[in-house]
Scaffold this motif. Sequence first.
Motif, short mmCIF file in Angstrom:
data_model
loop_
_atom_site.label_atom_id
_atom_site.label_comp_id
_atom_site.label_asym_id
_atom_site.label_seq_id
_atom_site.Cartn_x
_atom_site.Cartn_y
_atom_site.Cartn_z
N MET A 77 0.82 -1.18 0.00
CA MET A 77 0.00 0.00 0.00
C MET A 77 0.87 1.26 0.00
O MET A 77 0.52 2.25 -0.61
CB MET A 77 -0.94 -0.02 1.21
N THR A 78 2.00 1.19 0.69
CA THR A 78 2.92 2.32 0.73
C THR A 78 3.41 2.68 -0.67
O THR A 78 3.42 3.85 -1.06
CB THR A 78 4.12 2.02 1.64
N GLU A 79 3.81 1.66 -1.42
CA GLU A 79 4.32 1.90 -2.77
C GLU A 79 3.27 2.54 -3.67
O GLU A 79 3.57 3.43 -4.45
CB GLU A 79 4.81 0.59 -3.40
N GLU A 80 2.04 2.09 -3.55
CA GLU A 80 0.97 2.66 -4.38
C GLU A 80 0.73 4.13 -4.03
O GLU A 80 0.55 4.96 -4.92
CB GLU A 80 -0.32 1.87 -4.20
N MET A 81 0.72 4.46 -2.75
CA MET A 81 0.51 5.84 -2.34
C MET A 81 1.64 6.74 -2.84
O MET A 81 1.40 7.83 -3.36
CB MET A 81 0.40 5.95 -0.81
N ILE A 82 2.88 6.27 -2.72
CA ILE A 82 4.03 7.04 -3.20
C ILE A 82 3.94 7.25 -4.71
O ILE A 82 4.16 8.35 -5.21
CB ILE A 82 5.34 6.34 -2.80
N ALA A 83 3.59 6.20 -5.44
CA ALA A 83 3.48 6.30 -6.90
C ALA A 83 2.39 7.28 -7.31
O ALA A 83 2.59 8.10 -8.21
CB ALA A 83 3.21 4.92 -7.51
N ARG A 84 1.25 7.21 -6.66
CA ARG A 84 0.15 8.11 -7.03
C ARG A 84 0.48 9.57 -6.70
O ARG A 84 0.21 10.47 -7.48
CB ARG A 84 -1.14 7.71 -6.33
N LEU A 85 1.06 9.81 -5.54
CA LEU A 85 1.45 11.18 -5.19
C LEU A 85 2.52 11.71 -6.13
O LEU A 85 2.47 12.85 -6.56
CB LEU A 85 1.97 11.24 -3.74
N GLY A 86 3.47 10.85 -6.47
CA GLY A 86 4.55 11.25 -7.37
C GLY A 86 4.09 11.57 -8.77
O GLY A 86 4.74 12.33 -9.49
N SER A 87 2.96 11.02 -9.20
CA SER A 87 2.47 11.26 -10.55
C SER A 87 1.51 12.45 -10.64
O SER A 87 1.13 12.84 -11.74
CB SER A 87 1.79 10.01 -11.09
N LEU A 88 1.14 13.05 -9.52
CA LEU A 88 0.19 14.17 -9.54
C LEU A 88 0.72 15.37 -10.31
O LEU A 88 0.08 15.88 -11.22
CB LEU A 88 -0.17 14.60 -8.13
N ASP A 89 1.88 15.85 -9.94
CA ASP A 89 2.48 17.02 -10.58
C ASP A 89 3.99 16.94 -10.38
O ASP A 89 4.55 17.66 -9.55
CB ASP A 89 1.92 18.31 -9.98
N PRO A 90 4.67 16.07 -11.12
CA PRO A 90 6.08 15.79 -10.89
C PRO A 90 7.00 17.01 -10.95
O PRO A 90 8.04 17.03 -10.32
CB PRO A 90 6.44 14.79 -11.98
N GLN A 91 6.61 18.04 -11.71
CA GLN A 91 7.47 19.22 -11.80
C GLN A 91 7.39 20.09 -10.56
O GLN A 91 8.29 20.89 -10.30
CB GLN A 91 7.10 20.03 -13.04
N GLY B 70 7.73 16.83 -5.32
CA GLY B 70 8.71 15.75 -5.21
C GLY B 70 8.27 14.79 -4.11
O GLY B 70 7.79 15.22 -3.07
N VAL B 71 8.45 13.52 -4.33
CA VAL B 71 8.05 12.51 -3.36
C VAL B 71 9.29 11.67 -3.03
O VAL B 71 9.97 11.19 -3.92
CB VAL B 71 6.93 11.61 -3.91
N ILE B 72 9.56 11.53 -1.74
CA ILE B 72 10.72 10.76 -1.29
C ILE B 72 10.42 9.27 -1.42
O ILE B 72 9.31 8.82 -1.14
CB ILE B 72 11.06 11.12 0.17
N ALA B 73 11.43 8.51 -1.80
CA ALA B 73 11.28 7.07 -2.00
C ALA B 73 11.01 6.33 -0.70
O ALA B 73 11.40 6.76 0.38
CB ALA B 73 12.54 6.50 -2.65
N ARG B 74 10.37 5.20 -0.83
CA ARG B 74 10.03 4.35 0.30
C ARG B 74 11.26 3.97 1.11
O ARG B 74 11.23 3.97 2.34
CB ARG B 74 9.33 3.09 -0.22
N THR B 75 12.37 3.67 0.44
CA THR B 75 13.58 3.26 1.16
C THR B 75 14.12 4.36 2.06
O THR B 75 14.75 4.08 3.07
CB THR B 75 14.68 2.81 0.17
N SER B 76 13.86 5.61 1.72
CA SER B 76 14.32 6.74 2.54
C SER B 76 13.52 6.90 3.82
O SER B 76 14.03 7.38 4.82
CB SER B 76 14.24 8.04 1.75
N VAL B 77 12.27 6.49 3.79
CA VAL B 77 11.40 6.72 4.95
C VAL B 77 11.16 5.48 5.82
O VAL B 77 10.73 5.60 6.96
CB VAL B 77 10.05 7.32 4.53
N MET B 78 11.45 4.29 5.30
CA MET B 78 11.15 3.07 6.05
C MET B 78 11.95 2.95 7.35
O MET B 78 11.52 2.29 8.29
CB MET B 78 11.36 1.83 5.19
N GLN B 79 13.09 3.63 7.44
CA GLN B 79 13.86 3.60 8.69
C GLN B 79 13.10 4.25 9.84
O GLN B 79 13.41 4.03 11.00
CB GLN B 79 15.21 4.31 8.49
N TYR B 80 12.08 5.02 9.52
CA TYR B 80 11.27 5.71 10.54
C TYR B 80 9.97 4.97 10.87
O TYR B 80 9.18 5.45 11.66
CB TYR B 80 10.92 7.12 10.07
#
Length: 67
Positions: free
Chosen positions: A1-15, A18-28
């Motif tokens: 579910m995390t990956e889908e949310m990141i992908a959808r947010l990242g495709s809204l207005d990429p210019q 900016g959306v941080i990758a899952r690997t950057s936030v999973m440590q938290y």
Amino acid sequence: MTEEMIARLGSLDPQHLGVIARTSVMQYKHNKEPLDQIGRELGVQYALEAAFGVTRADYESLPNSYR
């Protein structure tokens, strides 16, 4: 579910969004630090936190946005 949310947010207005990758936030994931502190550590202006639960056999998303 995390990956889908990141992908959808990242495709809204990429210019402009900016959306941080899952690997950057999973440590938290199980961290007790406040979200605003995590945001400062990641160098972001906004953070989105969401919890998912099951209600009446439907999935419910409870997003929280912090700045």
